[in-house]
Design a protein around this motif. Structure first.
Motif, PDB file in Angstrom:
ATOM      1  N   CYS A 176      36.028  49.059  42.507  1.00 47.46           N
ATOM      2  CA  CYS A 176      36.181  49.361  43.929  1.00 47.46           C
ATOM      3  C   CYS A 176      37.612  49.771  44.283  1.00 47.46           C
ATOM      4  CB  CYS A 176      35.767  48.158  44.774  1.00 47.46           C
ATOM      5  SG  CYS A 176      36.893  46.746  44.636  1.00 47.46           S
ATOM      6  N   GLN A 177      38.563  49.417  43.422  1.00 45.68           N
ATOM      7  CA  GLN A 177      39.978  49.768  43.590  1.00 45.68           C
ATOM      8  C   GLN A 177      40.676  49.026  44.728  1.00 45.68           C
ATOM      9  OE1 GLN A 177      40.772  54.030  43.408  1.00 45.68           O
ATOM     10  NE2 GLN A 177      38.771  54.367  42.485  1.00 45.68           N
ATOM     11  N   ARG A 178      40.071  47.959  45.210  1.00 44.28           N
ATOM     12  CA  ARG A 178      40.783  47.183  46.225  1.00 44.28           C
ATOM     13  C   ARG A 178      42.090  46.624  45.661  1.00 44.28           C
ATOM     14  NH1 ARG A 178      37.034  43.174  49.924  1.00 44.28           N
ATOM     15  NH2 ARG A 178      35.854  44.764  51.050  1.00 44.28           N
ATOM     16  N   CYS A 179      42.031  46.096  44.447  1.00 43.79           N
ATOM     17  CA  CYS A 179      43.216  45.460  43.875  1.00 43.79           C
ATOM     18  C   CYS A 179      44.327  46.472  43.624  1.00 43.79           C
ATOM     19  CB  CYS A 179      42.846  44.722  42.592  1.00 43.79           C
ATOM     20  SG  CYS A 179      42.080  45.752  41.326  1.00 43.79           S
ATOM     21  N   THR A 180      43.971  47.625  43.097  1.00 44.29           N
ATOM     22  CA  THR A 180      45.003  48.623  42.806  1.00 44.29           C
ATOM     23  C   THR A 180      45.597  49.183  44.091  1.00 44.29           C
ATOM     24  OG1 THR A 180      43.372  50.420  42.672  1.00 44.29           O
ATOM     25  CG2 THR A 180      43.894  49.255  40.639  1.00 44.29           C
ATOM     26  N   ARG A 181      44.774  49.346  45.109  1.00 42.46           N
ATOM     27  CA  ARG A 181      45.284  49.873  46.379  1.00 42.46           C
ATOM     28  C   ARG A 181      46.167  48.845  47.068  1.00 42.46           C
ATOM     29  NH1 ARG A 181      40.675  51.211  49.934  1.00 42.46           N
ATOM     30  NH2 ARG A 181      39.384  49.992  48.501  1.00 42.46           N
ATOM     31  N   PHE A 182      45.764  47.569  47.027  1.00 45.49           N
ATOM     32  CA  PHE A 182      46.626  46.540  47.614  1.00 45.49           C
ATOM     33  C   PHE A 182      47.984  46.523  46.926  1.00 45.49           C
ATOM     34  CE2 PHE A 182      48.612  42.414  47.323  1.00 45.49           C
ATOM     35  CZ  PHE A 182      48.737  42.068  48.656  1.00 45.49           C
ATOM     36  N   SER A 183      47.960  46.534  45.607  1.00 42.41           N
ATOM     37  CA  SER A 183      49.217  46.454  44.861  1.00 42.41           C
ATOM     38  C   SER A 183      50.112  47.648  45.152  1.00 42.41           C
ATOM     39  CB  SER A 183      48.930  46.370  43.359  1.00 42.41           C
ATOM     40  OG  SER A 183      48.157  45.232  43.065  1.00 42.41           O
ATOM     41  N   ARG A 184      49.521  48.809  45.219  1.00 38.58           N
ATOM     42  CA  ARG A 184      50.299  50.027  45.414  1.00 38.58           C
ATOM     43  C   ARG A 184      50.719  50.206  46.878  1.00 38.58           C
ATOM     44  NH1 ARG A 184      46.997  52.988  43.080  1.00 38.58           N
ATOM     45  NH2 ARG A 184      45.794  53.731  44.846  1.00 38.58           N
ATOM     46  N   GLU A 185      49.804  49.941  47.819  1.00 39.97           N
ATOM     47  CA  GLU A 185      50.066  50.240  49.222  1.00 39.97           C
ATOM     48  C   GLU A 185      50.743  49.090  49.958  1.00 39.97           C
ATOM     49  OE1 GLU A 185      46.277  51.158  50.871  1.00 39.97           O
ATOM     50  OE2 GLU A 185      45.831  52.697  49.369  1.00 39.97           O
ATOM     51  N   ILE A 186      50.185  47.899  49.851  1.00 41.92           N
ATOM     52  CA  ILE A 186      50.646  46.779  50.667  1.00 41.92           C
ATOM     53  C   ILE A 186      51.864  46.108  50.048  1.00 41.92           C
ATOM     54  CG2 ILE A 186      49.997  44.636  51.809  1.00 41.92           C
ATOM     55  CD1 ILE A 186      48.439  47.102  52.746  1.00 41.92           C
ATOM     56  N   ALA A 187      51.753  45.707  48.771  1.00 41.21           N
ATOM     57  CA  ALA A 187      52.822  44.955  48.135  1.00 41.21           C
ATOM     58  C   ALA A 187      53.902  45.842  47.537  1.00 41.21           C
ATOM     59  CB  ALA A 187      52.242  44.037  47.051  1.00 41.21           C
ATOM     60  N   GLY A 188      53.551  47.068  47.175  1.00 42.49           N
ATOM     61  CA  GLY A 188      54.529  47.933  46.532  1.00 42.49           C
ATOM     62  C   GLY A 188      54.783  47.577  45.086  1.00 42.49           C
ATOM     63  N   ASP A 189      53.826  46.910  44.443  1.00 36.85           N
ATOM     64  CA  ASP A 189      53.952  46.500  43.039  1.00 36.85           C
ATOM     65  C   ASP A 189      52.839  47.164  42.230  1.00 36.85           C
ATOM     66  OD1 ASP A 189      56.068  44.608  43.524  1.00 36.85           O
ATOM     67  OD2 ASP A 189      54.567  43.303  44.426  1.00 36.85           O
ATOM     68  N   PRO A 190      52.929  48.446  41.934  1.00 35.26           N
ATOM     69  CA  PRO A 190      51.810  49.158  41.288  1.00 35.26           C
ATOM     70  C   PRO A 190      51.740  48.920  39.784  1.00 35.26           C
ATOM     71  CG  PRO A 190      53.607  50.667  41.664  1.00 35.26           C
ATOM     72  CD  PRO A 190      54.053  49.345  42.218  1.00 35.26           C
ATOM     73  N   PHE A 191      51.549  47.666  39.388  1.00 36.76           N
ATOM     74  CA  PHE A 191      51.507  47.354  37.963  1.00 36.76           C
ATOM     75  C   PHE A 191      50.082  47.066  37.486  1.00 36.76           C
ATOM     76  CE2 PHE A 191      55.747  47.782  38.281  1.00 36.76           C
ATOM     77  CZ  PHE A 191      56.457  46.755  38.879  1.00 36.76           C
ATOM     78  N   ILE A 192      49.133  47.050  38.387  1.00 40.08           N
ATOM     79  CA  ILE A 192      47.725  46.912  38.030  1.00 40.08           C
ATOM     80  C   ILE A 192      47.059  48.235  38.390  1.00 40.08           C
ATOM     81  CG2 ILE A 192      47.199  45.817  40.257  1.00 40.08           C
ATOM     82  CD1 ILE A 192      45.011  44.239  38.830  1.00 40.08           C
ATOM     83  N   GLU A 193      46.375  48.841  37.414  1.00 39.76           N
ATOM     84  CA  GLU A 193      45.917  50.216  37.599  1.00 39.76           C
ATOM     85  C   GLU A 193      44.552  50.432  36.962  1.00 39.76           C
ATOM     86  OE1 GLU A 193      46.589  52.768  39.190  1.00 39.76           O
ATOM     87  OE2 GLU A 193      48.669  52.611  39.863  1.00 39.76           O
ATOM     88  N   LEU A 194      43.939  51.552  37.324  1.00 42.91           N
ATOM     89  CA  LEU A 194      42.742  52.008  36.624  1.00 42.91           C
ATOM     90  C   LEU A 194      43.161  52.660  35.317  1.00 42.91           C
ATOM     91  CD1 LEU A 194      40.647  53.578  39.516  1.00 42.91           C
ATOM     92  CD2 LEU A 194      40.039  51.580  38.172  1.00 42.91           C
ATOM     93  N   LEU A 195      42.583  52.206  34.226  1.00 45.33           N
ATOM     94  CA  LEU A 195      42.888  52.743  32.903  1.00 45.33           C
ATOM     95  C   LEU A 195      41.660  53.446  32.337  1.00 45.33           C
ATOM     96  CD1 LEU A 195      44.659  49.558  31.464  1.00 45.33           C
ATOM     97  CD2 LEU A 195      45.688  51.428  32.763  1.00 45.33           C
ATOM     98  N   GLU A 196      41.877  54.368  31.428  1.00 47.56           N
ATOM     99  CA  GLU A 196      40.814  55.118  30.767  1.00 47.56           C
ATOM    100  C   GLU A 196      40.058  55.981  31.788  1.00 47.56           C
ATOM    101  OE1 GLU A 196      40.951  55.125  27.637  1.00 47.56           O
ATOM    102  OE2 GLU A 196      42.139  53.331  27.266  1.00 47.56           O
ATOM    103  N   ARG A 197      38.954  56.607  31.330  1.00 46.48           N
ATOM    104  CA  ARG A 197      38.175  57.483  32.194  1.00 46.48           C
ATOM    105  C   ARG A 197      36.690  57.282  31.959  1.00 46.48           C
ATOM    106  NH1 ARG A 197      40.866  62.585  33.934  1.00 46.48           N
ATOM    107  NH2 ARG A 197      43.104  62.304  33.631  1.00 46.48           N
TER     108      ARG A 197
END
Length: 827
Positions: A176-197
């Motif tokens: 759902c990408q909630r975690c990656t969006r929170f990390s990137r947008e809200i906290a500014g800590d984009p260290f958790i990401e979607l990997l592979e395809r």
């Protein structure tokens, strides 16, 4: 939103569409909604809940899960496929059919649910989310009864540690990408990401990925070390992200939940405390749009086990004839405390030192006890570096401010310019940091930091640094008009805010300079202390120069108001502050100390504090756990932690944050009850038997005063310069990091695992020839740490204030702006 009635056969005057709004139809009902609003929000306000996983009101739209599909018609022509309502904005003339009125939308949602469950393990009986899981709920409400999938489900090794406190079960993830969006947008800590395809796509970190191409978004080898990582656990809709501290400890339906308020910083975040069998199992963020929205920091979420530490004091302790503390009854302990304090009061006097963690009610009880039972104004809540200038400034600019009259979280978000002075928001007030980042991201707020180097707060708020040497902040503020004219003009413009931290007390003349800046520019100013109880203690009069409500001790009329309410005669001279009290006790000119929740290592001179405790003839300690104070106390009276008492905090806005008892029946007593009973033993009445009684007694006083010292503030706070460092010395910059060795973080190893690296930061020029480590020393002691290069001014070293191997106060006896020696360590 307006719904236009449209019953057949009824003539209704057509509802006008206001400017900036559109008219559309949802499930046959005409709706007027603001332009740009997401369709899923409009349906929510209409009362129609569309299922979703990726959508979150505080995150940018993603359209990742496709669960919120609806039928949409525009201009009389239906769109060929159902559309994601979480990414589509409303438009004039739009006709929408949700799952309630459209078989097509209902079938589409059922199909998406079937796809999401193909590889989901269906391990609800062991999943931490079971019982409060949106996937579980929506599968029942919007899924199919049978599955057509018969192949083997995909599995992964589990759990995958995202950090020491966040664990990932990848097969549960629905991307759902909630975690990656929170990390990137809200906290500014984009260290958790979607990997592979494709079918192999999964959530992970750069540290765990085999092959990465994420150069624009993360750094290879960088762990997910965020102060806000616990929020991704709470917003995960499927139990893929779990808490290492809570995992497999309980089920949601076994827990009792109670609303609470965070005790860790001055933001006063709303929380939900879940407990079972008299033990707190977890804390979750509460929903309070005016304060913390739906977020809390990891310290507020995970740091609660200190209350059950093995060294907690459960029964009163009295020092016997052999000098050993031994358990005693409450009656005997209170009598011993009352006798000793009365003797000290009648001798060379007794004083009160309180920490910054008290509720308003407890601080009021200390304030009243000092004046009535001990007959003194020698009381100070500032168990940290402090100054007379600071107290004058707080009386002039802070006491009496409320959300209606002062700066608020919302005002920060709407501000055009924010200047942070002696304040590191991510470490000292993390929710303020989130608002600053949101303001910069969403509203293009200009955030200016007056400090020493480009910290994470500067970077993540897209801010700019006004660099100055530690201790030179006052001169920098006075020089803004000349040397930073664009900043000066921005502060003069409407919508400017100045945020000042408690570190300003270590810089002589800084509060006076801020006073002049505010007077000249008209900018709004807010003081943001680090601890939760400081604003409340200030308002309650736990200060040497102020009575409750900010009334000056030396103002006869103001003092008379309190005397009338309390029915006593109060001392007329200003009291001594924390340092003066400790000096008096150390020099045997003060006989007694009543100490509530003070750690000597937090004080400007820990050595002086220990000498004061040793030399004072009688010491009473109100404490939760054994400490350096209880080691020297003659009587120790145990008090309740936040979860075992009721009360309120006054957050930095001046907003009252009330909370009730979470764990009842523990037998622990709040400070106000202990002090009330102790006062009775000394023939004095406080009327603070309960927090409610203390709050009612405080409320009887007339309204709070504000601005009393403005007229003579500058006269009391002249500009002072510090001497330049000698040869071989540098200036020390320091503050405490959010996750460090604070006592309220004890017994939580998972939280400790995410503390930031403990290093000494230097400029490249200052670090030349020093090697990989440096030794920072004073005549008191030394600290040796690895070197990290940063953009500090030359001749400056930065150290964390209370982290592993870097206890600045205890080891160096120095603080922000002090001169220290710097030598090289290992090459």
């Amino acid at each position: 939103m307006t719904i236009a009635p449209d019953k057949p056969g009824t003539e209704v005057e057509e509802t006008p569409v206001p400017e900036g709004h559109v008219k559309l139809v949802i499930d046959g009902e005409t709706v007027i909604a603001p332009k740009g609003e997401l369709l899923i929000r409009t349906a929510e306000r209409l009362g129609t809940v569309i299922p979703r996983f990726c959508d979150h009101p505080l995150l940018d739209p993603a359209g990742a899960c496709r669960q919120c599909l609806v039928e949409v018609e525009m201009g009389g022509r239906p769109m060929p496929k159902p559309q994601a309502s979480c990414t589509m904005t409303v438009a004039d003339g739009m006709v929408v059919k949700t799952q309630l009125t459209s078989a097509v939308a209902d079938k589409a949602q059922q199909g998406v649910m079937e796809l999401l469950l193909i590889n989901h393990p269906l391990d609800c009986p062991v999943c931490d989310k079971g019982g409060e899981c949106p996937l579980q709920n929506q599968a029942l409400a919007h899924g199919r009864a049978d599955s057509r999938f018969v192949d083997t489900k995909r599995t992964f090794p589990k759990p995958l540690p995202i950090s020491s406190q966040v664990l990932l079960d990848r097969e549960r993830c629905v991307l759902c990408q909630r975690c990656t969006r929170f990390s990137r947008e809200i906290a500014g800590d984009p260290f958790i990401e979607l990997l592979e395809r494709g079918a192999h796509q999964q959530i992970g970190t750069a540290e765990t990925a085999d092959v990465l191409d994420l150069a624009s978004r993360t750094t290879s080898g960088q762990p997910f070390q965020s102060y806000f990582s616990g929020n991704v656990i709470q917003i995960c809709p499927v139990g893929a992200l779990t808490s290492a501290a809570y995992r497999f400890r309980s089920r949601p339906f076994d827990l009792v939940s109670a609303p609470s308020v965070c005790e860790h910083c001055s933001s006063g975040c709303a929380e939900r405390t879940d407990f079972r069998r008299g033990k707190v199992m977890r804390k979750l963020a509460g929903d309070d749009p005016e304060v913390n929205e739906e977020w809390i920091c990891d310290k507020g979420r995970f740091a609660f086990r200190y209350a059950t530490a093995e060294d907690r004091i459960r029964r009163p302790l009295v020092r016997n004839a052999d000098g050993v503390l031994e358990e005693a009854s409450w009656t005997d302990a209170l009598r011993a405390a009352a006798t000793g304090l009365a003797k000290a009061r009648d001798g060379r006097g007794a004083a009160v030192l309180t920490g910054g963690r008290l509720t308003v009610e407890d601080a009021y009880a200390y304030s009243k006890f000092a004046r009535i039972a001990l007959g003194t104004n020698d009381i100070d809540f500032r168990a940290r570096p402090h100054s007379a200038e600071e107290l004058n400034f707080l009386a002039a600019h802070v006491v009496g401010t409320t959300p209606e009259s002062g700066v608020t979280f919302g005002e920060i978000e709407r501000a055009r310019t924010v200047l942070c002075v002696a304040f590191e928001p991510e470490d000292e007030a993390p929710i303020v940091f989130l608002r600053l980042r949101k303001a910069a991201r969403k509203n293009r707020t200009r955030v200016v930091h007056l400090g020493q180097w480009t910290t994470s707060s500067v970077r993540k708020t897209f801010g700019e640094l006004l660099a100055c040497a530690p201790g030179a902040e006052a001169a920098a503020i006075d020089g803004i008009a000349q040397h930073a004219q664009d900043v000066d003009q921005a502060l003069i413009a409407e919508g400017s805010v100045i945020l000042v931290g408690e570190r300003a007390a270590e810089v002589p003349g800084l509060f006076a300079a801020l006073h002049r800046l505010v007077e000249r520019t008209g900018a709004r100013l807010a003081w943001i202390p680090r601890r939760a109880g400081e604003r409340g203690a200030l308002a309650a009069g736990a200060a040497p120069t102020l009575l409750p409500g900010g009334r000056p001790v030396t103002d006869a009329a103001a003092r008379a108001e309190v005397e009338k309410a309390w029915g006593v005669t109060l001392p007329t001279t200003e009291g001594r502050d924390t340092t003066a009290i400790l000096k008096a006790a150390a020099e045997n000119s003060l006989d007694g100390l009543l100490v509530g929740g003070v750690d000597p290592d937090d004080l400007p001179d820990p050595g002086l504090a220990l000498r004061a405790l040793v030399n004072a003839k009688f010491v009473v300690s109100l404490e939760l756990r054994h400490s350096a104070v209880t080691e020297h106390a003659d009587v120790v009276l145990p008090i309740a932690p936040a979860v075992e008492k009721a009360g309120s905090y006054l957050n930095w806005e001046g907003r009252r944050r009330e909370f009730a008892i979470t764990l009842e029946g523990t037998g622990a007593l709040p400070d106000c009850r202990v002090l009330d009973t102790l006062a009775v033993e000394m023939d004095a009445d406080l009327f603070t038997q309960t927090p409610a009684a203390a709050a009612a007694d405080l409320a009887k006083l007339p309204s709070v005063m504000n601005g009393t010292f403005i007229a003579n503030f500058e006269m009391k706070a002249p500009f002072i310069t510090r001497p330049a460092p000698e040869n071989g010395q540098v200036l020390l910059a320091t503050w405490r990091q959010l996750i460090d060795n604070g006592s309220l973080q004890d017994d939580e190893p998972h939280l400790k695992g995410t503390q930031r690296e403990v290093v000494a930061k230097l400029s490249a020029k200052t670090a030349e020839g020093l090697g990989k480590t440096v030794k920072v020393s004073t005549e008191r002691g030394s600290i040796t740490l690895p070197v990290e290069i940063a953009d500090l001014p030359d001749g400056v070293v930065w150290l964390p204030g209370n982290s592993d191997g870097s206890a600045v106060r205890a080891s160096l006896g120095a603080g922000h702006g002090s001169a220290v020696s710097l030598t090289g360590g290992e090459k």
